[in-house]
Enzyme design. Structure first.
Site, mmCIF file in Angstrom:
data_model
loop_
_atom_site.group_PDB
_atom_site.id
_atom_site.type_symbol
_atom_site.label_atom_id
_atom_site.label_comp_id
_atom_site.label_asym_id
_atom_site.label_seq_id
_atom_site.Cartn_x
_atom_site.Cartn_y
_atom_site.Cartn_z
ATOM 1 N N ASP A 40 1.049 -1.342 -0.108
ATOM 2 C CA ASP A 40 0.495 -0.080 0.049
ATOM 3 C C ASP A 40 0.770 1.273 0.096
ATOM 4 O O ASP A 40 0.560 2.308 -0.750
ATOM 5 C CB ASP A 40 -0.726 -0.158 1.351
ATOM 6 C CG ASP A 40 -2.201 1.051 1.464
ATOM 7 O OD1 ASP A 40 -2.562 1.334 0.338
ATOM 8 O OD2 ASP A 40 -1.539 2.123 2.024
ATOM 9 N N GLU A 112 -1.648 -5.499 -3.437
ATOM 10 C CA GLU A 112 -0.681 -4.792 -3.099
ATOM 11 C C GLU A 112 0.358 -6.009 -2.525
ATOM 12 O O GLU A 112 1.412 -5.267 -2.557
ATOM 13 C CB GLU A 112 -1.263 -3.953 -1.800
ATOM 14 C CG GLU A 112 -2.093 -3.191 -2.205
ATOM 15 C CD GLU A 112 -3.149 -2.376 -0.812
ATOM 16 O OE1 GLU A 112 -3.580 -0.773 -0.638
ATOM 17 O OE2 GLU A 112 -3.531 -2.986 0.129
#
Length: 226
Positions: A40, A112
């Site tokens: 992220d 991610e």
């Protein structure tokens, strides 16, 4: 096979593909949530730098909205499917039965984690992963980015708050509120100063915060402030 799934260290790839629901049924495995956290952060940086370079005329607010559109749950889930990550995810039986291979939250989270694992596999050299990640960003039509960025509820709320209520941006208090390992539920409260302006629930922190922002915007509209 997509390059994002080609690793020197196959253990890293397996780790990135492993969801908590799989670990619950297979003790001894490691879930991918720490990698998700790192991924992220990497995607936030890469998308921000990408927009900064691509649009030298663009202001901070517009770049912030567009960055959110490039890395939101829906878009990352699409990237995951395009890369062939969907049916490679290691999910528990319950998650599979609930349609986990098509679940946007699981897909985006795994994407991610894969980005983080690929970064680690490339000896933490961000320049080795930048061209590959930017291929995904390049694949998103400009019109879609503009349309999504214009309706981003969190950014819209921040603009309203800082223009009419408080110079500081809203803050979000988000926590897991239950649900199954493969189907969690989060609840978020958005605060302006010390006052709660909205609440929301979702299957991810991002979704819960988005709902909280939407709730706050609706209440502000009802009060005639927007």
């Amino acid at each position: 096979m997509h390059k994002l799934l080609t690793f020197q260290n196959e253990g890293l790839l397996r780790h990135a593909l492993t969801h908590r629901s799989y670990v619950n049924e297979n003790p001894g495995e490691m879930h991918n949530e720490r990698l998700e956290f790192l991924g992220d952060a990497l995607l936030t940086f890469l998308s921000g730098e990408y927009l900064y370079r691509q649009h030298p005329e663009m202001g901070e607010d517009e770049m912030t909205r567009r960055r959110s559109a490039l890395v939101d749950e829906r878009q990352l889930a699409k990237f995951a499917t395009e890369a062939g990550i969907d049916f490679r995810m290691r999910l528990g039986k319950g998650a599979i039965q609930d349609g986990g291979f098509q679940n946007p939250n699981l897909l985006s989270s795994t994407f991610e984690a894969i980005v983080a694992a690929y970064y680690l596999d490339c000896d933490r050299d961000i320049e080795k992963i930048r061209p590959l990640i930017e291929q995904f960003f390049d694949s998103v039509p400009e019109g879609i980015v503009v349309a999504r960025s214009s309706v981003d509820s969190k950014n819209r709320l921040q603009e309203v708050v800082q223009a009419t209520i408080n110079s500081s941006p809203p803050k979000y208090l988000t926590e897991k509120a239950g649900g199954m390992a493969h189907k969690p539920e989060f609840i978020s409260k958005v605060l302006v100063g010390d006052k709660v302006y909205g609440e929301g629930k979702g299957s991810s922190k991002k979704d819960a915060e988005k709902r909280a922002a939407e709730d706050a915007l609706a209440k502000l509209k009802k009060r005639g402030l927007i």
